[in-house]
Design a protein around this motif. Structure first.
Motif, PDB file in Angstrom:
ATOM      1  N   UNK A   1     -33.977 143.992 120.327  1.00 18.24           N
ATOM      2  CA  UNK A   1     -32.755 143.832 119.544  1.00 18.24           C
ATOM      3  C   UNK A   1     -32.989 143.138 118.204  1.00 18.24           C
ATOM      4  N   UNK A   2     -34.176 142.573 118.018  1.00 16.85           N
ATOM      5  CA  UNK A   2     -34.410 141.786 116.793  1.00 16.85           C
ATOM      6  C   UNK A   2     -35.559 142.288 115.934  1.00 16.85           C
TER       7      UNK A   2
ATOM      8  N   UNK B   1     -41.360 123.646 109.143  1.00 18.68           N
ATOM      9  CA  UNK B   1     -40.921 124.597 110.158  1.00 18.68           C
ATOM     10  C   UNK B   1     -39.410 124.513 110.315  1.00 18.68           C
ATOM     11  N   UNK B   2     -38.832 125.653 110.660  1.00 22.92           N
ATOM     12  CA  UNK B   2     -37.386 125.753 110.907  1.00 22.92           C
ATOM     13  C   UNK B   2     -37.204 126.272 112.327  1.00 22.92           C
ATOM     14  N   UNK B   3     -36.452 125.539 113.124  1.00 26.23           N
ATOM     15  CA  UNK B   3     -36.229 125.928 114.516  1.00 26.23           C
ATOM     16  C   UNK B   3     -34.874 126.609 114.691  1.00 26.23           C
ATOM     17  N   UNK B   4     -34.868 127.700 115.434  1.00 31.46           N
ATOM     18  CA  UNK B   4     -33.630 128.357 115.826  1.00 31.46           C
ATOM     19  C   UNK B   4     -33.759 128.763 117.287  1.00 31.46           C
TER      20      UNK B   4
ATOM     21  N   UNK C   1     -29.937 133.760 116.014  1.00 38.07           N
ATOM     22  CA  UNK C   1     -31.000 132.844 115.604  1.00 38.07           C
ATOM     23  C   UNK C   1     -31.995 133.551 114.687  1.00 38.07           C
ATOM     24  N   UNK C   2     -32.328 134.799 115.023  1.00 43.71           N
ATOM     25  CA  UNK C   2     -33.239 135.574 114.190  1.00 43.71           C
ATOM     26  C   UNK C   2     -32.644 135.798 112.801  1.00 43.71           C
ATOM     27  N   UNK C   3     -31.357 136.123 112.755  1.00 40.78           N
ATOM     28  CA  UNK C   3     -30.687 136.323 111.464  1.00 40.78           C
ATOM     29  C   UNK C   3     -30.669 135.031 110.654  1.00 40.78           C
ATOM     30  N   UNK C   4     -30.528 133.903 111.333  1.00 41.16           N
ATOM     31  CA  UNK C   4     -30.522 132.612 110.643  1.00 41.16           C
ATOM     32  C   UNK C   4     -31.896 132.321 110.032  1.00 41.16           C
ATOM     33  N   UNK C   5     -32.959 132.679 110.732  1.00 39.44           N
ATOM     34  CA  UNK C   5     -34.307 132.480 110.191  1.00 39.44           C
ATOM     35  C   UNK C   5     -34.537 133.394 108.990  1.00 39.44           C
ATOM     36  N   UNK C   6     -34.026 134.611 109.070  1.00 39.95           N
ATOM     37  CA  UNK C   6     -34.131 135.543 107.938  1.00 39.95           C
ATOM     38  C   UNK C   6     -33.387 134.976 106.732  1.00 39.95           C
TER      39      UNK C   6
END
Length: 365
Positions: A262-263, A222-225, A236-241
């Motif tokens: 917005x996301x 898992x990756x947390x943002x 944070x959403x862009x980082x997960x993408x």
């Protein structure tokens, strides 16, 4: 509360000094029949004596305090008001909430002022939507007989409400394992899941811990943002993408809910499935919302208000309510945009849901 510095629904509160935003503790849960969890502690004798059965023609002052404008909490407010109107007609009484509604816009200074004004106005009950609101209203009514009925409090026990004699309400606790199973149902070979939430939100703490434990058990990375504002959630959403995740989990997090509009398109464009802890996320574009039906939550909250004001009950007589998880809400537009077949998704979800609801994206509630 005609002298109170409050706002009309969907507009911004004209507040004085800005203060640190309180952590929002509550969003989640879901659909089936309501079940009760003891709230413990006896109500004060004064409160008990004042809660006489109602008579036709009576009017009650009902303070309703919303934490912030977003789909889930707005649904609750509208549902509470609608249900109170319905019951008022049935019983021949009036629940006056229009003069005593306020939205704090996630500002603690506003919450404090709203609580003080409602007490000064002598309201008969305060409906507090979300945990920060409930905590502030409970402090405001100290040394009074005014009961507080909360809604969308994820963990009433952790908030300390279950030991307080003058507060009860409805919880939107989330079954995290159930929604994680939905992710695997559509993506059986997934090896990494993104976790998107606000670190300051106590409502997300247990759900994220449960999600991590689930991933550890299944051997999934898992990756947390995180983000505490809409702009930070977007980043944070862009980082997960950018990290290449294909599925993201968000619990009933007020901050992310506020930012969902917005996301969601960024997630769609990147082929990322966003699984969330409430149907209202799906109404704002997320792929799936699983858990509480906030209309039902609002109705149950209003029914508790009626029992207090009309039936002579006290908060101690009404254990706080939780709800059976089981409703999966699929945004059909997002499903199609992600290249997924709706019937295939519904079939994959069937073993993990008591009900599947289809919605399309809405920006206003």
């Amino acid at each position: 509360m005609k002298t109170m510095n409050m706002i009309s629904r969907r507009s911004f509160l004209k507040a004085t000094a800005a203060a640190a935003v309180v952590s929002a503790l509550g969003l989640t849960g879901c659909g089936g029949s309501a079940s009760s969890t003891a709230s413990s502690a006896a109500a004060s004798s004064t409160a008990a004596s004042s809660a006489a059965a109602s008579e036709a023609g009576q009017s009650f002052k009902v303070g309703i305090v919303n934490y912030v404008d977003h789909a889930s909490l707005n649904q609750i407010v509208e549902s509470v008001e609608s249900r109170l109107d319905e019951v008022g007609k049935e019983k021949g009484v009036t629940f006056d909430y229009a003069d005593y509604y306020a939205n704090a816009q996630a500002d603690q200074t506003n919450l404090n002022q709203i609580g003080a004004d409602l007490v000064a106005d002598g309201v008969d009950v305060i409906v507090a939507v979300a945990t920060p609101t409930a905590a502030t209203m409970l402090a405001a009514v100290e040394d009074t007989d005014i009961p507080v009925v909360y809604s969308a409090v994820t963990d009433p026990a952790a908030a300390g409400f279950d030991t307080e004699p003058n507060i009860t309400g409805t919880s939107d606790a989330l079954n995290t394992a159930a929604i994680m199973n939905l992710i695997l149902a559509v993506n059986p070979d997934i090896d990494t899941i993104g976790l998107l939430y606000d670190l300051s939100q106590d409502s997300s703490t247990q759900a994220i811990a449960d999600a991590k434990a689930f991933c550890d058990e299944k051997g999934i990375k898992y990756i947390e943002k995180n983000g505490t504002t809409t702009a930070e959630v977007q980043m944070a959403a862009e980082a997960l993408i950018a990290a290449g995740v294909k599925a993201v989990f968000t619990p009933t997090d007020n901050t992310v809910m506020t930012a969902e509009l917005s996301i969601y398109e960024s997630f769609i464009d990147a082929g990322v499935q966003h699984y969330t802890g409430a149907d209202s996320f799906a109404l704002n574009g997320a792929f799936v919302g699983y858990g509480v039906d906030y209309v039902q939550l609002g109705e149950a909250t209003a029914d508790m208000v009626v029992e207090l004001l009309c039936d002579g009950k006290t908060p101690a007589d009404l254990p706080f309510q939780t709800f059976d998880n089981g409703i999966a809400t699929i945004n059909t537009e997002t499903c199609e945009a992600l290249g997924l077949d709706l019937d295939t998704v519904k079939k994959a979800f069937a073993d993990y849901c008591t009900e599947i609801v289809e919605v399309t994206t809405q920006e206003n509630f």
